[in-house]
Scaffold this motif. Structure first.
Motif, PDB file in Angstrom:
ATOM      1  N   VAL A   1      -0.755  28.953   3.452  1.00 53.59           N
ATOM      2  CA  VAL A   1      -0.939  28.999   1.992  1.00 53.59           C
ATOM      3  C   VAL A   1      -0.967  30.451   1.517  1.00 53.59           C
ATOM      4  O   VAL A   1      -0.312  30.813   0.534  1.00 53.59           O
ATOM      5  CB  VAL A   1      -2.246  28.285   1.575  1.00 53.59           C
ATOM      6  CG1 VAL A   1      -2.479  28.442   0.076  1.00 53.59           C
ATOM      7  CG2 VAL A   1      -2.196  26.808   1.939  1.00 53.59           C
ATOM      8  N   ASN A   2      -1.710  31.295   2.215  1.00 48.87           N
ATOM      9  CA  ASN A   2      -1.762  32.711   1.844  1.00 48.87           C
ATOM     10  C   ASN A   2      -0.374  33.347   1.878  1.00 48.87           C
ATOM     11  O   ASN A   2      -0.032  34.161   1.016  1.00 48.87           O
ATOM     12  CB  ASN A   2      -2.686  33.474   2.798  1.00 48.87           C
ATOM     13  CG  ASN A   2      -4.149  33.124   2.648  1.00 48.87           C
ATOM     14  OD1 ASN A   2      -4.936  33.340   3.561  1.00 48.87           O
ATOM     15  ND2 ASN A   2      -4.535  32.564   1.518  1.00 48.87           N
ATOM     16  N   MET A   3       0.422  32.973   2.882  1.00 49.21           N
ATOM     17  CA  MET A   3       1.765  33.544   3.002  1.00 49.21           C
ATOM     18  C   MET A   3       2.654  33.110   1.827  1.00 49.21           C
ATOM     19  O   MET A   3       3.429  33.912   1.295  1.00 49.21           O
ATOM     20  CB  MET A   3       2.401  33.114   4.317  1.00 49.21           C
ATOM     21  CG  MET A   3       1.722  33.651   5.569  1.00 49.21           C
ATOM     22  SD  MET A   3       1.750  35.464   5.699  1.00 49.21           S
ATOM     23  CE  MET A   3       0.067  35.858   5.198  1.00 49.21           C
ATOM     24  N   VAL A   4       2.530  31.859   1.416  1.00 49.38           N
ATOM     25  CA  VAL A   4       3.325  31.365   0.289  1.00 49.38           C
ATOM     26  C   VAL A   4       2.879  32.029  -1.010  1.00 49.38           C
ATOM     27  O   VAL A   4       3.707  32.498  -1.803  1.00 49.38           O
ATOM     28  CB  VAL A   4       3.224  29.829   0.176  1.00 49.38           C
ATOM     29  CG1 VAL A   4       3.886  29.331  -1.106  1.00 49.38           C
ATOM     30  CG2 VAL A   4       3.873  29.158   1.391  1.00 49.38           C
ATOM     31  N   TYR A   5       1.579  32.099  -1.231  1.00 44.00           N
ATOM     32  CA  TYR A   5       1.073  32.694  -2.469  1.00 44.00           C
ATOM     33  C   TYR A   5       1.336  34.192  -2.535  1.00 44.00           C
ATOM     34  O   TYR A   5       1.480  34.761  -3.621  1.00 44.00           O
ATOM     35  CB  TYR A   5      -0.431  32.422  -2.607  1.00 44.00           C
ATOM     36  CG  TYR A   5      -0.759  31.115  -3.286  1.00 44.00           C
ATOM     37  CD1 TYR A   5      -1.317  31.085  -4.557  1.00 44.00           C
ATOM     38  CD2 TYR A   5      -0.523  29.907  -2.648  1.00 44.00           C
ATOM     39  CE1 TYR A   5      -1.625  29.892  -5.183  1.00 44.00           C
ATOM     40  CE2 TYR A   5      -0.818  28.697  -3.262  1.00 44.00           C
ATOM     41  CZ  TYR A   5      -1.371  28.689  -4.527  1.00 44.00           C
ATOM     42  OH  TYR A   5      -1.670  27.489  -5.133  1.00 44.00           O
ATOM     43  N   GLY A   6       1.405  34.835  -1.379  1.00 46.71           N
ATOM     44  CA  GLY A   6       1.597  36.280  -1.368  1.00 46.71           C
ATOM     45  C   GLY A   6       3.038  36.738  -1.243  1.00 46.71           C
ATOM     46  O   GLY A   6       3.378  37.850  -1.650  1.00 46.71           O
ATOM     47  N   GLY A   7       3.911  35.887  -0.677  1.00 41.48           N
ATOM     48  CA  GLY A   7       5.272  36.345  -0.443  1.00 41.48           C
ATOM     49  C   GLY A   7       6.343  35.292  -0.490  1.00 41.48           C
ATOM     50  O   GLY A   7       7.502  35.578  -0.163  1.00 41.48           O
ATOM     51  N   GLY A   8       5.990  34.051  -0.864  1.00 40.12           N
ATOM     52  CA  GLY A   8       6.988  33.000  -0.930  1.00 40.12           C
ATOM     53  C   GLY A   8       7.678  32.809   0.412  1.00 40.12           C
ATOM     54  O   GLY A   8       7.044  32.847   1.465  1.00 40.12           O
ATOM     55  N   LYS A   9       8.984  32.622   0.390  1.00 39.62           N
ATOM     56  CA  LYS A   9       9.740  32.409   1.625  1.00 39.62           C
ATOM     57  C   LYS A   9       9.625  33.602   2.569  1.00 39.62           C
ATOM     58  O   LYS A   9       9.540  33.449   3.791  1.00 39.62           O
ATOM     59  CB  LYS A   9      11.209  32.133   1.308  1.00 39.62           C
ATOM     60  CG  LYS A   9      11.471  30.798   0.638  1.00 39.62           C
ATOM     61  CD  LYS A   9      12.959  30.592   0.411  1.00 39.62           C
ATOM     62  CE  LYS A   9      13.249  29.248  -0.244  1.00 39.62           C
ATOM     63  NZ  LYS A   9      14.702  29.051  -0.458  1.00 39.62           N
TER      64      LYS A   9
END
Length: 338
Positions: free
Chosen positions: A294-302
């Protein structure tokens, strides 16, 4: 982007509960529900994380010096490594306004496919979440696992029909979601299921069915009896029952009981490729990771998802090279110490 850069960016996009901590160990969001925290004392999420830190790798480099292969197969599909994104829902309530459930699942499925893994998608009270997840999976060649809450049979059947068109390579149910506070007294109703009731649900689909939320040998045997092709050893990140053991603690006995009869996956506190190695050594065929994705999606998308998967792969390769395993199938229990 590096994982650290993605985390830094995520902190500006999360809501008031998730802190996008440098180490997602359950301490920063303890008791935060709404939010990603664990139920009651909040200690189960921490116990999940801590248990993997108490498993150690057995260094052994007296072996053939050749490249390692982190790829793995699940139900006829090959993946870059045996890691999958865990199903997450109620995004705006728990994580922040940037993504609703439909948008999150849509982005996640595509990001995971492009990164060489697959996403388990979440479910919710709004049936459009499941319709959208099915569409996203279809657009990505069936590379996803829609995960249905333990609604009553009628509601499950309706959701099954919505995701079938997506041609997913498997379908799951997070049976432990029966303990989520927000699902109690809701319409449609959700709750526990007998093995016979699960068998009826399994029979609704012609793709492998995975039951997520198994924490005992007895539960694993009942899932097998119901016709499931796989299970996820999971306590829902500590969000459904306080005072649970960690998933790491119960995994070996469950894998020993059913691992030769069905696919065994595990989640809960797995944060690095070294943790992935440990899980495979203790009997899992693969792992699910939730909050950090979730953090990766919220912070950098794909791009964030790719950065995280690349980090996990590098760490898994390191553990395999230094412990004498050239393929994930060669990872054995004698390569770790508890």
């Amino acid at each position: 982007m590096t994982v650290q850069e993605v985390l830094n960016a995520a902190r500006g996009n999360m809501g008031p509960y998730c802190k996008a901590c440098p180490v997602c160990d359950g301490k920063g969001c303890r008791n935060q529900i709404p939010g990603p925290g664990a139920k009651g004392s909040g200690t189960v999420a921490m116990r999940n994380y801590d248990a993997w830190q108490k498993v150690y790798l057995n260094l052994d480099t007296i072996c053939e010096n050749k490249p390692v292969d982190t790829s793995a197969a699940l139900f006829g599909r090959k993946f870059r490594l045996p890691v999958f994104a865990a199903p997450i829902g109620a995004m705006k309530s728990h994580y922040g306004e940037k993504y609703g459930d439909l948008e999150y699942n849509d982005l996640l499925v595509a990001a995971c496919r492009e990164a060489g893994i697959a996403a388990f998608t979440g479910d919710g009270l709004n049936i459009e979440i499941m319709r959208s997840a099915g569409a996203a999976i279809r657009e990505n060649g069936g590379m996803g696992v829609p995960t249905i809450k333990p609604w009553n049979t009628e509601a499950v059947r309706e959701r099954m029909e919505l995701v079938k068109d997506g041609k997913p390579f498997a379908i799951a149910m997070d049976i432990d979601a029966a303990g989520l506070p927000f699902l109690k007294n809701m319409t449609p109703p959700a709750g526990r299921k007998t093995a016979d009731e699960l068998r009826e649900i399994v029979d609704m689909t012609d793709v492998p069915f995975i039951i997520k939320g198994v924490m005992t040998v007895r539960g694993a045997l009942k899932a097998l009896e119901a016709g499931a092709k796989g299970i996820v050893v999971s306590n829902h990140g500590g969000r459904v029952l306080d005072h649970c053991p960690s998933t790491c603690e119960v995994l070996p006995e469950i894998a020993a009981a059913v691992g030769d009869k069905m696919t065994v996956l595990v989640d809960g506190g797995i944060r690095t490729g070294h943790d992935v190695f440990k899980a495979l050594a203790l009997g899992a065929n693969g792992v699910l990771i939730g909050r950090p994705v979730v953090n990766m999606v919220y912070g950098g998308g794909k791009e964030g998802v790719e950065a995280f998967v690349s980090k996990l792969q590098s760490e898994l390769e390191d553990a395999m090279m230094m412990c004498g395993a050239h393929t994930v199938q060669e990872i054995t229990c004698d390569m770790v110490r508890k």
